[in-house]
Design a protein around this motif. Structure first.
Motif, short mmCIF file in Angstrom:
data_model
loop_
_atom_site.label_atom_id
_atom_site.label_comp_id
_atom_site.label_asym_id
_atom_site.label_seq_id
_atom_site.Cartn_x
_atom_site.Cartn_y
_atom_site.Cartn_z
N PHE A 80 0.83 -1.21 0.00
CA PHE A 80 0.00 0.00 0.00
C PHE A 80 0.87 1.27 0.00
O PHE A 80 0.63 2.20 -0.77
CB PHE A 80 -0.93 -0.01 1.22
N CYS A 81 1.87 1.29 0.85
CA CYS A 81 2.73 2.49 0.95
C CYS A 81 3.56 2.68 -0.32
O CYS A 81 3.81 3.80 -0.75
CB CYS A 81 3.66 2.40 2.15
N LYS A 82 3.97 1.58 -0.92
CA LYS A 82 4.81 1.66 -2.12
C LYS A 82 4.01 2.02 -3.35
O LYS A 82 4.51 2.68 -4.26
CB LYS A 82 5.50 0.31 -2.36
N ARG A 83 2.78 1.53 -3.43
CA ARG A 83 2.02 1.66 -4.66
C ARG A 83 0.87 2.67 -4.58
O ARG A 83 0.74 3.54 -5.43
CB ARG A 83 1.45 0.28 -5.02
N ASP A 84 0.05 2.56 -3.55
CA ASP A 84 -1.21 3.32 -3.53
C ASP A 84 -1.02 4.78 -3.11
O ASP A 84 -1.62 5.67 -3.70
CB ASP A 84 -2.24 2.63 -2.64
N ILE A 85 -0.17 5.00 -2.13
CA ILE A 85 0.02 6.40 -1.69
C ILE A 85 0.68 7.23 -2.80
O ILE A 85 0.18 8.31 -3.12
CB ILE A 85 0.78 6.47 -0.35
N PRO A 86 1.76 6.73 -3.44
CA PRO A 86 2.34 7.51 -4.55
C PRO A 86 1.33 7.76 -5.67
O PRO A 86 1.33 8.83 -6.28
CB PRO A 86 3.50 6.63 -5.04
N TYR A 87 0.46 6.78 -5.94
CA TYR A 87 -0.56 6.99 -6.97
C TYR A 87 -1.44 8.18 -6.59
O TYR A 87 -1.67 9.09 -7.39
CB TYR A 87 -1.42 5.73 -7.16
N LEU A 88 -1.93 8.17 -5.36
CA LEU A 88 -2.85 9.24 -4.93
C LEU A 88 -2.17 10.59 -4.82
O LEU A 88 -2.82 11.63 -5.00
CB LEU A 88 -3.51 8.85 -3.60
N PHE A 91 -2.52 13.55 -7.35
CA PHE A 91 -3.73 14.36 -7.50
C PHE A 91 -3.85 15.40 -6.39
O PHE A 91 -3.34 15.22 -5.29
CB PHE A 91 -4.97 13.45 -7.49
N ASP A 92 -4.57 16.46 -6.72
CA ASP A 92 -4.81 17.52 -5.76
C ASP A 92 -6.09 17.19 -4.98
O ASP A 92 -7.15 17.76 -5.21
CB ASP A 92 -4.93 18.86 -6.50
N THR A 93 -5.97 16.19 -4.12
CA THR A 93 -7.09 15.81 -3.25
C THR A 93 -6.49 15.34 -1.94
O THR A 93 -5.29 15.04 -1.88
CB THR A 93 -7.96 14.72 -3.91
N LYS A 94 -7.30 15.31 -0.90
CA LYS A 94 -6.78 14.84 0.39
C LYS A 94 -6.82 13.31 0.44
O LYS A 94 -7.71 12.68 -0.15
CB LYS A 94 -7.61 15.42 1.54
N ILE A 95 -5.84 12.76 1.12
CA ILE A 95 -5.74 11.30 1.21
C ILE A 95 -6.08 10.86 2.64
O ILE A 95 -5.41 11.26 3.59
CB ILE A 95 -4.31 10.83 0.85
N ILE A 96 -7.10 10.04 2.73
CA ILE A 96 -7.49 9.48 4.03
C ILE A 96 -7.36 7.97 3.92
O ILE A 96 -7.99 7.34 3.07
CB ILE A 96 -8.93 9.88 4.40
N VAL A 97 -6.49 7.40 4.74
CA VAL A 97 -6.24 5.97 4.65
C VAL A 97 -7.07 5.25 5.72
O VAL A 97 -6.99 5.58 6.90
CB VAL A 97 -4.74 5.65 4.83
N LEU A 114 1.94 4.39 8.94
CA LEU A 114 1.34 5.50 8.22
C LEU A 114 1.75 6.86 8.78
O LEU A 114 1.64 7.88 8.10
CB LEU A 114 -0.19 5.38 8.23
N SER A 115 2.21 6.86 10.02
CA SER A 115 2.54 8.15 10.65
C SER A 115 3.69 8.86 9.93
O SER A 115 3.84 10.07 10.05
CB SER A 115 2.86 7.94 12.13
N ASP A 116 4.48 8.11 9.16
CA ASP A 116 5.59 8.71 8.40
C ASP A 116 5.21 8.98 6.94
O ASP A 116 6.05 9.44 6.17
CB ASP A 116 6.80 7.76 8.36
N GLU A 117 4.02 8.62 6.55
CA GLU A 117 3.64 8.72 5.14
C GLU A 117 2.96 10.06 4.85
O GLU A 117 2.32 10.64 5.72
CB GLU A 117 2.69 7.56 4.76
N PRO A 118 3.07 10.51 3.59
CA PRO A 118 2.48 11.80 3.22
C PRO A 118 0.96 11.70 3.00
O PRO A 118 0.46 11.89 1.89
CB PRO A 118 3.21 12.14 1.92
N ILE A 119 0.24 11.40 4.05
CA ILE A 119 -1.22 11.32 3.97
C ILE A 119 -1.82 12.39 4.88
O ILE A 119 -1.12 12.95 5.73
CB ILE A 119 -1.74 9.92 4.36
N ASP A 120 -3.12 12.65 4.70
CA ASP A 120 -3.74 13.74 5.45
C ASP A 120 -4.43 13.28 6.73
O ASP A 120 -4.39 13.98 7.74
CB ASP A 120 -4.72 14.48 4.55
#
Lengths: 303, 260
Positions: A80-88, A91-97, A114-120
């Motif tokens: 998920f961290c390798k594939r899905d977060i970079p995909y999202l 885009f200019d949208t917020k990411i909620i995992v 997830l605490s280190d990942e660029p998600i919102d």
């Protein structure tokens, strides 16, 4: 016209999100939807390791809705961290995992990653069965909800949304427990547990015997619960349950939801999220609403 | 990535082939232009109580006119397929497609092939028979009454089996293969699970490459909901478990790749 809403300090360009489990991580919908037009994408639940999910059949149609027992099949946090977060991130949208687990340890492992990942934000699915509590869902016990929320909040490093199950006696009790544990927002409702029997085959329609009922058929229950919860807690509420049109979404907003999520409708109308977002703007024009936030919980003023 | 479209399609014609089996031609524009044999479309009812699309395989593709033909079974009273069967020329229907991967045509080029259909798995073999470039043996299995037989006869060496023995070989498609001493070096098959299971075993015994078209309950039809998975030998690309998605990774799989 201002469609922005803010949840726990995170500003969304509009109140429309995807409901977890109905939109993958957006890849499959890219052909139909410009993800830049969404307030946020809420991903399908992710666990610490890959989950196989349930045997098939995993779904059945019910009158005005569907019933699913997918069993949270997911690739696990590494992929998920390798594939899905970079995909999202394109885009200019917020990411909620959305996060799922069978035990507090499993949730915490994912949250920590997830605490280190660029998600919102993170949304915690507490409708999963708790292996340590006789497979009762975490979300069905107020004490467990408060404790789990507090544990997650301590390490999440970003706002957390607790996603509530409607399969309880009093949803406001659970909502208050999540708030007491430090939840930044609440989302509801998850699916309603149901059962359907195939009389020709003389067995259950889905292999899991029970499944979660969703779609327009459940909307009145969801609106009622969102109204109750919005009036019971101070944190923002994200409303969902059968939203297919802008009018559906507005019911939730008027009942007290700060944002909304489109779920099952994605399955039969891949452009449902965009149509809801556009329809809300149209409503605001028709009713001369300057700021969407003016509409939140407005039914209380007319009661 | 192949393009998918959701659009309103006009019905060009509808005819009842047999009690409960209908044939519909649709004006599907770009969907027909993109489609390949073995793919399917999602068909939506107009009834708001029946929300989910019905996945229906493509029986014929007319790229020039932009037409698609579906031959489908009405699954019961008051079902979505019954609603489709009542539609007439000029009515419109919401459809999405083309969906899934389709049969690999290159694999069979210049080879001796079995195209095997059973029951409502028969229709997709017609467009495959028209497009496949090789020696084609078309083996169709029916319970009793037959449909599309004349069209198959025009597109290859045609053999049929009926369970009640009313036409062709009495028994199943494998009985027809044995009775006629047929051989092949590639197999394409679509039909009920017991038939596909038997064909998979037959292909493995004879060491023949075999492609099967699978079926499972679907919701989205585009690979997002993870409802229609089948057990796969290889780890799947989506969840990294052993669950391939029939709608997106399939519906056509190598028989050695999936558990049936």
């Amino acid at each position: 016209m201002d469609t922005r809403v803010t949840i726990a300090g995170v500003e969304l360009k509009n109140p429309v999100m995807t409901a977890s489990g109905t939109f993958g991580s957006g890849q499959e919908y890219g052909e139909f939807v410009d993800l830049n037009q969404l307030g946020a994408v809420v991903t399908k639940g992710v666990a610490n390791v890959p989950w196989e999910g349930n045997p098939t059949p995993r779904i059945a149609e019910v009158h005005g809705g569907m019933m699913n027992a997918i069993g949270l099949q997911n690739p696990g946090i590494d992929v998920f961290c390798k594939r899905d977060i970079p995909y999202l991130k394109q885009f200019d949208t917020k990411i909620i995992v959305n996060v799922c687990g069978h035990s507090p340890e499993e949730y915490l492992e994912v949250v920590e990653r997830l605490s280190d990942e660029p998600i919102d934000m993170m949304e915690i699915n507490i409708s999963c069965p708790n292996v340590n509590a006789g497979f009762l869902a975490f979300g069905q016990d107020a004490g467990n909800v408060e404790k789990l929320t507090a544990q997650i909040k301590k390490i999440a490093g970003r706002p957390i949304i607790m996603k509530l199950t409607p399969n309880v006696t009093d949803i406001t009790e659970i909502a208050r427990a999540a708030e007491a544990g430090g939840a930044d927002a609440l989302s509801l409702i998850n699916t309603l547990t149901g059962m359907q029997i195939d009389v020709e085959r003389r067995t259950f329609s889905v292999a899991n015997k029970t499944g979660g009922v969703s779609g327009p058929a459940v909307k009145p229950i969801a609106v009622r619960m969102v109204y109750q919860v919005a009036n019971a807690v101070k944190v923002p509420v994200i409303g969902m349950g059968g939203i297919a049109t802008a009018e559906d979404a507005l019911e939730f907003i008027l009942a007290g939801a700060t944002a909304v999520a489109v779920g099952t409708a994605n399955f039969y109308n891949p452009r449902a999220t965009i149509e809801v977002a556009e329809g809300i703007k149209d409503y605001m024009r028709r009713h001369k609403v300057e700021k969407l936030t003016e509409l939140i919980g407005i039914v209380n003023a007319h009661a | 990535m192949a393009c998918k479209f959701k659009r309103t399609a006009a019905i060009v014609s509808q005819e009842c082939l047999l009690p409960g089996i209908f044939s519909m031609w649709l004006e599907a524009g770009e969907i027909a232009k993109e489609a390949v044999p073995g793919q399917f479309i999602s068909m939506y009812t107009k009834d708001k109580s029946k929300l989910l699309p019905r996945p229906i395989s493509l029986c014929e593709i007319d790229k020039e006119k932009g037409f698609l033909r579906v031959v489908y079974r009405v699954t019961g009273k008051d079902t979505g397929t019954e609603q489709f069967s009542r539609m007439v020329k000029g009515d419109t229907i919401e459809i999405m497609g083309p969906l899934g991967n389709g049969f690999p045509l290159d694999a069979g080029k210049g080879r001796k092939a079995f195209l095997i259909g059973g029951g409502i798995g028969v229709p997709p073999m017609l467009e495959l028979a028209k497009q496949l470039d090789g020696e084609k043996q078309l083996i169709m299995g029916y319970r009793d009454k037959q449909f599309l037989t004349e069209e198959f006869e025009q597109n290859g060496a045609f053999y049929l089996a009926t369970e009640d023995g009313s036409a062709g070989t009495k028994g199943n498609v494998l009985d027809a293969i044995r009775e006629n001493s047929l051989t092949a070096d590639i197999i394409y098959a679509c039909g009920p699970s017991p038939m596909l299971r038997a064909i998979k075993r037959y292909a493995e015994e004879k060491q023949i490459v075999c492609y099967v078209s699978m079926e499972e309950h679907m919701a989205c039809g585009i690979g997002a909901c993870l409802a229609c998975v089948c057990k796969s030998k290889e780890v799947d690309g989506h969840s990294h478990v052993h669950n391939k998605r029939v709608c997106k990774d399939g519906p056509v799989f190598l028989s050695t790749e999936v558990e049936i």
